[in-house]
Design a protein around this motif. Structure first.
Motif, PDB file in Angstrom:
ATOM      1  N   ILE A   1       6.637  -1.600   7.447  1.00 60.08           N
ATOM      2  CA  ILE A   1       5.970  -0.307   7.480  1.00 60.08           C
ATOM      3  C   ILE A   1       7.043   0.765   7.319  1.00 60.08           C
ATOM      4  O   ILE A   1       8.010   0.797   8.085  1.00 60.08           O
TER       5      ILE A   1
ATOM      6  N   ILE B   1       0.861  -1.175   0.000  1.00 63.09           N
ATOM      7  CA  ILE B   1       0.000   0.000   0.000  1.00 63.09           C
ATOM      8  C   ILE B   1       0.901   1.231   0.000  1.00 63.09           C
ATOM      9  O   ILE B   1       1.837   1.317   0.806  1.00 63.09           O
TER      10      ILE B   1
ATOM     11  N   LEU C   1      -0.546  -8.498   3.096  1.00 65.59           N
ATOM     12  CA  LEU C   1      -0.098  -7.100   3.144  1.00 65.59           C
ATOM     13  C   LEU C   1       1.365  -7.112   3.577  1.00 65.59           C
ATOM     14  O   LEU C   1       1.675  -7.318   4.744  1.00 65.59           O
TER      15      LEU C   1
ATOM     16  N   ASN D   1       3.622   4.987   4.260  1.00 67.87           N
ATOM     17  CA  ASN D   1       2.816   6.128   4.684  1.00 67.87           C
ATOM     18  C   ASN D   1       3.432   7.403   4.124  1.00 67.87           C
ATOM     19  O   ASN D   1       4.261   8.051   4.761  1.00 67.87           O
TER      20      ASN D   1
ATOM     21  N   SER E   1      -1.406   2.665  10.016  1.00 67.56           N
ATOM     22  CA  SER E   1      -0.383   1.758  10.551  1.00 67.56           C
ATOM     23  C   SER E   1      -1.008   0.776  11.535  1.00 67.56           C
ATOM     24  O   SER E   1      -0.650  -0.414  11.570  1.00 67.56           O
TER      25      SER E   1
ATOM     26  N   LEU F   1       3.697  -1.335   3.741  1.00 66.48           N
ATOM     27  CA  LEU F   1       2.896  -0.112   3.834  1.00 66.48           C
ATOM     28  C   LEU F   1       3.836   1.075   3.797  1.00 66.48           C
ATOM     29  O   LEU F   1       4.751   1.171   4.636  1.00 66.48           O
TER      30      LEU F   1
ATOM     31  N   ALA G   1      -2.977  -1.811   9.578  1.00 68.75           N
ATOM     32  CA  ALA G   1      -2.043  -2.663   8.845  1.00 68.75           C
ATOM     33  C   ALA G   1      -1.321  -3.612   9.794  1.00 68.75           C
ATOM     34  O   ALA G   1      -1.091  -4.781   9.470  1.00 68.75           O
TER      35      ALA G   1
ATOM     36  N   THR H   1       0.300   5.333   0.193  1.00 61.73           N
ATOM     37  CA  THR H   1      -0.628   6.467   0.253  1.00 61.73           C
ATOM     38  C   THR H   1      -0.024   7.651  -0.508  1.00 61.73           C
ATOM     39  O   THR H   1       1.183   7.881  -0.459  1.00 61.73           O
TER      40      THR H   1
END
Length: 256
Positions: free
Chosen positions: A143, A16, A90, A95, A128, A93, A131, A18
């Motif tokens: 992350i 993912i 997943l 961010n 977070s 991530l 996730a 963002t």
């Protein structure tokens, strides 16, 4: 024995990102795709979607887009729910979504403070958190939070931005400590002064541009592509023993 290329290979992993279709986020998404990952992009608009869709097709990877205001109620839950419709695990991530609003100290508006904190810090935390619930069950995951030079320095005229980016580093450390026993690594990347559309006005200001360049041992503004190697490193198995770090990619800016 694992080879070096295998350490950095993201084939079969889903991420993912963002704000991943424009600005620096687009380069982060492209870096992951180039290393073999499939990417789920969350953004407020469709800006940059077509270009990233074409890039993914050229590399034989899947890219899925979702329009979502990350400051909206239940946004994080919505993102994870939609992501699960397309991908089984997943793995990463990033961010990246963020905003900066400038003003002098007397005129700074409360609503602008709240807007910056909501996207730069609160949205990052909530996503977070959701996730992490998924990654804990997998016992794996990465992350990557996006910090800033203002994670380390004062941000005159950008008070909530500086506060939020300092907080991102603190949250990165706290989550890294909590999630490491589950095989999850949490780290941050702190970009320096990057040549993007958002910084064109600053570069055009001869006085400020000279001040900034005099502060950078590498003597140039970075191209966005110069961040791509570090983002792949943090997303890959090559960084499995890197936990709670914030890595400046700044041409040495923080040295002076």
């Amino acid at each position: 024995m694992t080879t070096i290329p295998e350490l950095f290979d993201l084939t079969g992993r889903a991420a993912i990102v963002t704000g991943g279709a424009s600005g620096l986020g687009q380069y982060y998404a492209q870096a992951l795709i180039g290393a073999g990952a499939d990417v789920f992009v969350v953004s407020r608009s469709e800006k940059g979607w077509q270009e990233l869709r074409q890039f993914a097709a050229q590399h034989g990877r899947q890219v899925v887009f979702m329009t979502q205001d990350l400051t909206a109620e239940q946004a994080a839950i919505n993102v994870i729910t939609e992501f699960k419709k397309h991908f089984e695990s997943l793995d990463i991530l990033i961010n990246n979504a963020g905003v900066q609003i400038r003003n002098d100290i007397v005129s700074y508006r409360d609503e602008d403070w709240q807007k910056v904190i909501d996207i730069n810090l609160n949205a990052l935390y909530y996503l977070s958190h959701e996730a992490a619930k998924v990654m804990i069950t997998q016992k794996s995951g990465k992350i990557i939070n996006i910090g800033s030079m203002q994670s380390f320095r004062a941000g005159k005229y950008i008070y909530p931005y500086a506060a939020s980016k300092h907080a991102v580093v603190g949250l990165t450390k706290a989550y890294a400590d909590a999630l490491a026993p589950y095989g999850i690594q949490v780290n941050a990347l702190a970009p320096g002064y990057i040549d993007t559309d958002m910084t064109k006005a600053l570069q055009a200001d001869e006085t400020r541009n000279t001040e900034i360049l005099n502060h950078i041992p590498a003597e140039h503004w970075a191209q966005p592509s110069e961040l791509m190697g570090t983002i792949v490193y943090l997303a890959s198995s090559a960084s499995n023993y890197v936990i709670g770090a914030t890595i400046p990619v700044d041409g040495g800016y923080l040295l002076r």
